[in-house]
Write an enzyme that holds these catalytic residues in place. Structure first.
Site, PDB file in Angstrom:
ATOM      1  CB  THR A   1     -32.025  28.450 -12.937  1.00  0.00           C
ATOM      2  OG1 THR A   1     -32.689  29.717 -12.721  1.00  0.00           O
ATOM      3  CG2 THR A   1     -32.507  27.867 -14.259  1.00  0.00           C
ATOM      4  CD  GLU A   2     -34.971  29.874  -8.442  1.00  0.00           C
ATOM      5  OE1 GLU A   2     -35.918  30.639  -8.633  1.00  0.00           O
ATOM      6  OE2 GLU A   2     -34.885  28.747  -8.990  1.00  0.00           O
ATOM      7  CB  VAL A   3     -29.377  25.017  -6.753  1.00  0.00           C
ATOM      8  CG1 VAL A   3     -30.513  24.725  -5.792  1.00  0.00           C
ATOM      9  CG2 VAL A   3     -29.549  24.275  -8.066  1.00  0.00           C
TER      10      VAL A   3
ATOM     11  CB  ILE B   1     -26.865  32.012  -8.921  1.00  0.00           C
ATOM     12  CG1 ILE B   1     -28.375  32.105  -8.665  1.00  0.00           C
ATOM     13  CG2 ILE B   1     -26.592  32.022 -10.414  1.00  0.00           C
ATOM     14  CD1 ILE B   1     -28.979  33.433  -9.129  1.00  0.00           C
TER      15      ILE B   1
END
Length: 262
Positions: free
Chosen positions: A136-138, A140
């Site tokens: 999910t990093e992208v 945030i």
């Protein structure tokens, strides 16, 4: 190890069992838990009574990724502090990956962000059908840098591009198809499946198990120190970037990020 770290450890019948024990925060990890996990894996590796190492979790979720309070602290870190922090997670992933003892992971509930790295770095991963996964990093403003070598190796570069870029959730069935997990079994059969794998491992020569892991690493052209350090630099730079700071701040403030305005 003290439960106050969010991790409990025990050795039972030749298996070092590491249990994520922060159900109140969906077993999210922070720098303290990362350090505790690293120490626990290192201790299990050198423990002559342990043949294999099992990672599991208490509560309804395996691991939701990064802890919010940890992320709040990271938002104000300097580039140097971010690098040191990222290298801590990189050390954990490398410790799991290079363990001469077989490593297993028992997955139920959600496994998001860094949790997918823990899975990809392990030797044997078993999940329930209801488990969900996401990188999910992208969303945030960050990138899955430190965990990327293990996920790309497990899933392949083409599939990694899709799931890294979209941050979409995917099912246990898809994780099986991608190669992120090895087996999907009903919840009531999860412990039996883990026991079956452990029984097979215990029947083998410990020296041969270690030699076999070294063999696979040798023919698979293992990660080197340059790649590991490079990934830590990349996430440290991204965390300190305008989009990284805006994305994390927006996430913590529960609003949509205003990309390009930070």
């Amino acid at each position: 190890m003290s439960p106050s770290t969010g991790l409990t450890t025990t050795v039972e019948d030749g298996v070092a069992i590491l249990t994520l024990d922060r159900p109140e925060v969906r077993n999210a990890f922070d720098d303290a838990l990362i350090a505790a996990l690293t120490q626990a894996y290192e201790a299990a590796i050198t423990d002559p009574s342990a043949v294999a190492i099992l990672l599991r979790a208490n509560g309804p979720v395996f691991c939701s990724g990064g802890d919010l309070n940890w992320m709040r602290r990271m938002a104000s870190y300097s580039q140097e502090e971010n690098l040191a922090d990222a290298l801590g997670l990189a050390k954990l992933m490398r410790t799991i990956d290079l363990s001469p003892k077989p490593t297993l992971v028992r997955i139920h509930g959600s496994a998001f962000a860094g949790a997918t790295g823990l899975i990809a770095a392990s030797d044997i991963a078993v999940a329930v059908p209801e488990a969900e996964f996401a990188v999910t990093e992208v969303r945030i403003g960050l990138i899955p840098a430190v965990i990327s070598p293990y996920l790309v190796r497990a899933m392949g570069a083409r599939q990694a591009r899709r799931y890294f870029l979209t941050a979409e959730r995917f099912s246990a069935a898809t994780a099986l198809q991608l190669g992120l997990v090895h087996e999907v079994v009903p919840a009531e059969e999860l412990d039996a499946a883990i026991a079956r794998h452990l029984k097979a491992l215990k029947a083998a020569s410990p020296a041969a198990l270690a030699a076999t892991k070294a063999l696979v690493a040798a023919v698979d052209k293992p990660l080197d120190d340059h790649v590991i350090t490079d990934t830590a630099h990349r996430i440290a730079d991204q965390r300190a970037s305008a989009d990284g700071r805006e994305g994390v701040t927006a996430f913590l403030e529960k609003r949509k990020p205003n990309w390009g305005a930070a």
